[in-house]
Design an enzyme around this catalytic site. Structure first.
Site, PDB file in Angstrom:
ATOM      1  CG  ASP A  98     -72.184  46.728  68.429  1.00  0.00           C
ATOM      2  OD1 ASP A  98     -71.305  46.034  67.884  1.00  0.00           O
ATOM      3  OD2 ASP A  98     -71.924  47.752  69.087  1.00  0.00           O
ATOM      4  CD  GLU A 103     -74.852  49.900  70.219  1.00  0.00           C
ATOM      5  OE1 GLU A 103     -74.305  51.000  70.407  1.00  0.00           O
ATOM      6  OE2 GLU A 103     -74.217  48.840  70.077  1.00  0.00           O
ATOM      7  CG  HIS A 158     -70.548  52.405  74.351  1.00  0.00           C
ATOM      8  ND1 HIS A 158     -69.923  51.949  73.216  1.00  0.00           N
ATOM      9  CD2 HIS A 158     -70.319  51.448  75.297  1.00  0.00           C
ATOM     10  CE1 HIS A 158     -69.366  50.771  73.461  1.00  0.00           C
ATOM     11  NE2 HIS A 158     -69.592  50.449  74.720  1.00  0.00           N
ATOM     12  NE  ARG A 241     -68.545  59.350  68.762  1.00  0.00           N
ATOM     13  CZ  ARG A 241     -68.648  58.045  69.011  1.00  0.00           C
ATOM     14  NH1 ARG A 241     -69.543  57.603  69.876  1.00  0.00           N
ATOM     15  NH2 ARG A 241     -67.862  57.191  68.399  1.00  0.00           N
TER      16      ARG A 241
END
Length: 484
Positions: A98, A103, A158, A241
């Site tokens: 990423d 990632e 995240h 989400r």
């Protein structure tokens, strides 16, 4: 109380001997392709929509750091399979490049214990991959689970939470935003210096310097505290989400569990209309004040020119959760342990929290260095900071603390039922030759020249006895049956 499926995506810092920033994307691509285990490598991008906004529109473009643009120049952005170099692992995780960072996106999990375990598993995956890549190239490779290069660039950790779309973005944001502003007090990874505003010797959060907006769909530049990207990873008619980008990368598993627990509490209270109402006048300033106040009592201005502090906000959520929610053992534990930490901070005994909070563990190390004559602005302090996040178990300072017994051992909780990630991983392990593509939402099989897409539901407990099925047709039929 509804269970909430959650996952964590961590972009890792990558340093390859003899290679510079201009090589970063190529190195990250090559590294993830060096993963030494069993995997499947064709990701399905059909359901991804990064420019869709939860508020009901599509943005024309996403903001991009102009420095990052230099490194993307000349690359064919229409070939995401090549640039991303996706590897889908047999545990159900996704491992990819990423923007020049390897990632690792964990399998989706029901419980906090499962998720913290899968997050630590990601550290081991990327370290073993780095060792493989170093052996292949003859270059030293270092991996850091942190959020800044100390030169103005930030890379994210995240979180994802599956939420019924019927809740709506307004109720969700009202409930979650105050928690995101104040939780660095309990979950920050700690940081030497500052990359916006006035100098700070030490901060609680690595990410706080990098937020300039309250709400938007951006993630790479002009970052918001509350991200409104509408990419549900499930049926978009039924699910949202919640994509949280404001958290730090945690080394201590207790911090990982705690940061997820706090958001789950806020979501659950929102779903029953019981979330505390805190209208913070300037959330961007507030999260930065929380990060920089080492007395742990920053004044947070509310609409109407009244004031509060992080401890009052956190306690309001804990009290509401105990009063209104049918809490499980994990969430009760997290409320109790969070209160213990807050009591230590109120008394100024932050060092006593160093066994369970990353920023306190790191600050304790750095304070010792400072007392030995190393100035906070000395490059050595940032070097110590960075080495706290080194995932090499033989070199990382966190791992040294852990090996010396200075990190609180994890409590034992019963692990949750298998989620849809179990199905994804099992399919790759058993029936990889019959798979056409994979994504979070579904698996597409190729059988007798036909493509068969099988949904992976975010609210179904899939049985462990799926592992006993020997043929792909029966596997598909059983999964579909559990979906109904």
């Amino acid at each position: 109380m509804r269970r909430i499926l959650a996952g964590i995506e961590t972009e890792y810092g990558l340093l390859v001997e003899g290679r510079g920033a201009e090589d970063q994307v190529d190195e990250a691509m090559a590294l993830v392709r060096s993963y030494p285990g069993e995997r499947f490598s064709v990701w399905d991008y059909r359901h991804e929509s990064p420019r869709a906004d939860l508020r009901g529109f599509h943005v024309d473009r996403l903001s991009v750091d102009p420095v990052d643009l230099q490194f993307d120049e000349g690359r064919d952005q229409n070939r995401p399979h090549d640039v991303r170099s996706d590897q889908i692992l047999i545990n159900g995780a996704r491992f990819y490049n990423d923007h020049g960072h390897p990632e690792y996106a964990t399998p989706e999990c029901w419980t906090l214990a499962d998720l913290a375990d899968r997050d630590r598993e990601g550290e081991r995956v990327i370290w073993e991959t780095a060792r493989t890549y170093a052996s292949k190239t003859g270059r030293t490779v270092k991996i850091y689970k942190n959020n800044t290069d100390f030169h103005g660039a930030s890379y994210g950790t995240h979180e994802s939470y599956l939420v019924p779309r019927s809740l709506g973005v307004k109720a969700l944001a009202t409930a979650v935003l105050p928690i995101l502003v104040v939780r660095p007090l309990l979950t920050g990874a700690g940081k030497v210096g500052s990359e916006s505003g006035a100098w700070a010797n030490f901060q609680l959060s690595q990410r706080a310097d990098f937020f300039s907006e309250v709400m938007s769909a951006d993630t790479l530049y002009r970052r918001p505290i509350f991200n409104t990207r509408d990419e549900p990873h499930a049926d978009p008619e039924k699910w949202i989400r919640l994509h949280v980008i404001s958290g730090d990368a945690n080394m201590i598993a207790a911090c990982t569990r705690r940061k997820v627990a706090l958001v789950k509490l806020a979501i659950s209270l929102a779903e029953i209309g019981g979330a505390p109402e805190w209208e913070i006048r300037n959330p961007v300033r507030a999260i930065q004040d929380v990060s920089r106040d080492l007395e742990f009592q920053p004044k947070i201005e509310l609409a109407g020119r009244s004031w509060t502090n992080p401890m009052e906000i956190l306690e309001s959520y804990f009290a509401a959760a105990e009063r209104l929610l049918d809490l499980d053992e994990e969430l009760r534990f997290e409320i109790e342990s969070s209160r213990e930490i807050l009591q230590l901070l109120e008394k100024g005994n932050w060092r006593d929290a160093a066994d369970r909070v990353d920023w306190a563990a790191k600050r304790s190390l750095l304070d010792d260095a400072n007392q030995e004559g190393v100035d906070w602005k000395d490059a050595m302090m940032r070097a110590y900071d960075l080495e706290y996040h080194n995932v090499d178990p033989d070199e990382g300072l966190f791992h040294a603390l852990e090996s010396m017994g200075q990190i609180q051992p994890d409590p034992e909780f019963i692990l949750g039922h298998p989620s849809r990630a179990f199905v994804r991983g099992l399919a790759i392990e058993r029936f990889g030759s019959s798979i056409h593509t994979v994504c979070w939402r579904s698996i597409t099989f190729r059988l007798n020249d036909r493509l068969i897409e099988v949904e992976l539901m975010p609210d179904v407990d899939y049985p462990r006895d799926l592992a006993s099925i020997q043929d792909v047709e029966s596997f598909i039929e059983t999964v579909r049956g559990k979906n109904e």
